[in-house]
Design an enzyme around this catalytic site. Structure first.
Site, PDB file in Angstrom:
ATOM      1  N   ASP A 221      -8.498 -20.085 -26.098  1.00 41.08           N
ATOM      2  CA  ASP A 221      -7.844 -21.344 -25.729  1.00 41.08           C
ATOM      3  C   ASP A 221      -6.394 -21.284 -26.230  1.00 41.08           C
ATOM      4  O   ASP A 221      -5.849 -20.190 -26.359  1.00 41.08           O
ATOM      5  CB  ASP A 221      -8.643 -22.522 -26.311  1.00 41.08           C
ATOM      6  CG  ASP A 221      -8.474 -23.796 -25.485  1.00 41.08           C
ATOM      7  OD1 ASP A 221      -7.312 -24.173 -25.240  1.00 41.08           O
ATOM      8  OD2 ASP A 221      -9.474 -24.407 -25.081  1.00 41.08           O
ATOM      9  N   HIS A 244      -4.169 -19.398 -24.180  1.00 38.73           N
ATOM     10  CA  HIS A 244      -3.580 -20.346 -23.229  1.00 38.73           C
ATOM     11  C   HIS A 244      -2.152 -20.725 -23.600  1.00 38.73           C
ATOM     12  O   HIS A 244      -1.595 -21.662 -23.051  1.00 38.73           O
ATOM     13  CB  HIS A 244      -4.461 -21.599 -23.104  1.00 38.73           C
ATOM     14  CG  HIS A 244      -5.811 -21.318 -22.506  1.00 38.73           C
ATOM     15  ND1 HIS A 244      -6.732 -22.295 -22.245  1.00 38.73           N
ATOM     16  CD2 HIS A 244      -6.386 -20.153 -22.110  1.00 38.73           C
ATOM     17  CE1 HIS A 244      -7.826 -21.745 -21.722  1.00 38.73           C
ATOM     18  NE2 HIS A 244      -7.631 -20.454 -21.641  1.00 38.73           N
TER      19      HIS A 244
END
Ligand SMILES: *[C@@H]1O[C@H](CO)[C@@H](O)[C@H](O)[C@H]1NC(C)=O
Ligand SMILES: *[C@@H]1O[C@H](CO)[C@@H](O)[C@H](O)[C@H]1NC(C)=O
Length: 401
Positions: A221, A244
């Site tokens: 993430d 991310h």
């Protein structure tokens, strides 16, 4: 013979290492093995670590909690303050290992929590969250999976330094800093699979004067995420990927929400991440804001969305009554940025129609497109409700609107 003499050498080295951490500051030493911790898979060392912490915390002198080499198995652990001294070193030479059965700590929110402390340094060590079982549960779409615990959470604390720490395979976020003042992270390594769900590397929220320096983050993430109330944050020399990217947000879920201000992100290298530098707000009414952000000396290697402001975040189109974000985005600077984008649109400013972004400045930005046909290297920019200026050399050209 060889074996036993090398063991003796190892023991002497260990003894010297432990002695030197204590004597350096003439402090008391609380060795977790003296409280029953054992580096073997059958021993639960949770109690030993809490006991050693309690001793250190009630000692008015500077103290050291020492975890030697080896793998120590612990369930959820709480290091609670306030303590009698403002000088506690938690020195970890070994590895702390979470239970491999994820249900044991899966609903505990935190695996290792420091709460209400002032003047603590955590140095070295590996935190192994054993998160792969829980990731599979989530990736299989099962409904009975627990939320997962964060490997390390520093909450409501002041003057905390963390250096040389490695966090692997956390069930959920690796490291979170919430409700804190003056927390400095240096030489941190975060490692988890790019496919691991919800495993943000470092999350900062409602905290001021937080720095992350010289760190390497590979996870599933955000590498670093900054939630509401992140102020005076400094991020420098960080490598990110897979992951991310570095994200301010999501913000603006709530109407009453503290803003984000004065964030510096410098000398950051993204490799094959989904996003690079992102600001993300819900398309909901909010009194939140983001102001005074500097992104400088950033290098992108094949990043899907290198520069992104998304103020229309509303997955599934639900919970966004007026479909416009109330979060005010102001004074965002991009300076000396280069690299490659894996999608054609390398710069996307998609701001709120109710509150356009103002004061965006771009100076010396050069992004090219990779992944298209051989002769198609030109990246583009899209812009909605974004006011600003460009100077120096800027490609793709941004047409502020
Ligand atoms: C940065 O971190 C690396 C390890 O990841 C370390 O070897 C190096 O000394 C650190 N550099 C600085 C300037 O702190
Ligand atoms: C912004 O934050 C940095 C630390 O990250 C601090 O040194 C600086 O003084 C802050 N600037 C303002 C205007 O508050």
């Amino acid at each position: 013979m060889v074996k036993s003499s090398s063991l003796i050498v190892a023991a002497v080295v260990l003894f010297l290492a432990a002695a030197s951490v204590a004597s350096a500051s003439r402090s008391s030493l609380y060795r977790v093995t003296d409280y029953g911790a054992r580096a073997d898979p059958k021993t639960d060392s949770t109690r030993a670590l809490s006991d050693a912490w309690r001793k250190a915390c009630s000692d008015p002198r500077p103290s050291v909690v020492y975890v030697p080499h080896g793998r120590f198995h612990v369930r959820d652990l709480r290091f609670e303050g306030p303590c009698k001294s403002n000088d506690i070193l938690v020195r970890i030479d070994g590895t702390l290992v979470a239970p491999s059965d994820y249900s044991v700590i899966g609903n505990a929110k935190n695996w290792i929590l420091f709460h209400g402390v002032d003047g603590v340094r955590i140095s070295g060590g590996i935190l192994d969250g054993e998160g792969t079982g829980l990731w599979s549960c989530k990736l299989d779409g099962r409904r009975d999976c627990p939320t997962g615990a964060m490997n390390l959470h520093i909450a409501n604390s002041k003057n905390v330094a963390i250096d040389g720490l490695t966090s692997v395979n956390s069930q959920k976020f690796h490291i979170a800093v919430t409700g804190c003042q003056n927390v400095n992270l240096r030489d941190i390594t975060v490692a988890a699979l790019g496919t691991s769900p919800n495993t943000d590397g470092i999350h900062i929220e409602k905290s001021t004067f937080v720095s992350v320096l010289n760190s390497t983050i590979s996870t599933g993430d955000d590498c670093i995420s900054m939630g509401p109330g992140s102020r005076n944050v400094w991020i420098e020399r960080v490598a990110c990927g897979p992951g991310h990217g570095i994200s301010i947000g999501s913000l603006g879920w709530k109407l009453q929400e503290p803003g984000v201000q004065n964030v510096t992100v410098k000398r950051v290298h993204f490799v094959e991440t989904t996003n690079g530098l992102r600001i993300k707000t819900w398309a909901r009414p909010s009194l939140g804001f983001v102001t005074n952000v500097l992104f400088q000396h950033v290098l992108f290697d094949s990043v899907k969305n290198p520069i992104l402001i998304d103020q229309n975040y509303c997955p599934g189109g639900r919970h966004c009554p007026r479909q416009a974000s109330g979060v005010k985005v102001k004074d965002i600077r991009y300076k000396s940025i280069r690299g490659t984008s894996r999608s054609k649109v390398a710069v996307r400013f998609d701001c709120s129609k109710a509150n356009p972004c103002v004061g965006i400045t771009m100076h010396d930005v050069k992004l090219t497109y990779v992944g298209g046909a051989r002769d198609d290297k030109e990246a583009t920019a899209t812009c909605a409700n974004a006011r600003g200026t460009s100077s120096g050399f800027v490609t793709p050209v941004v047409r502020y609107s």
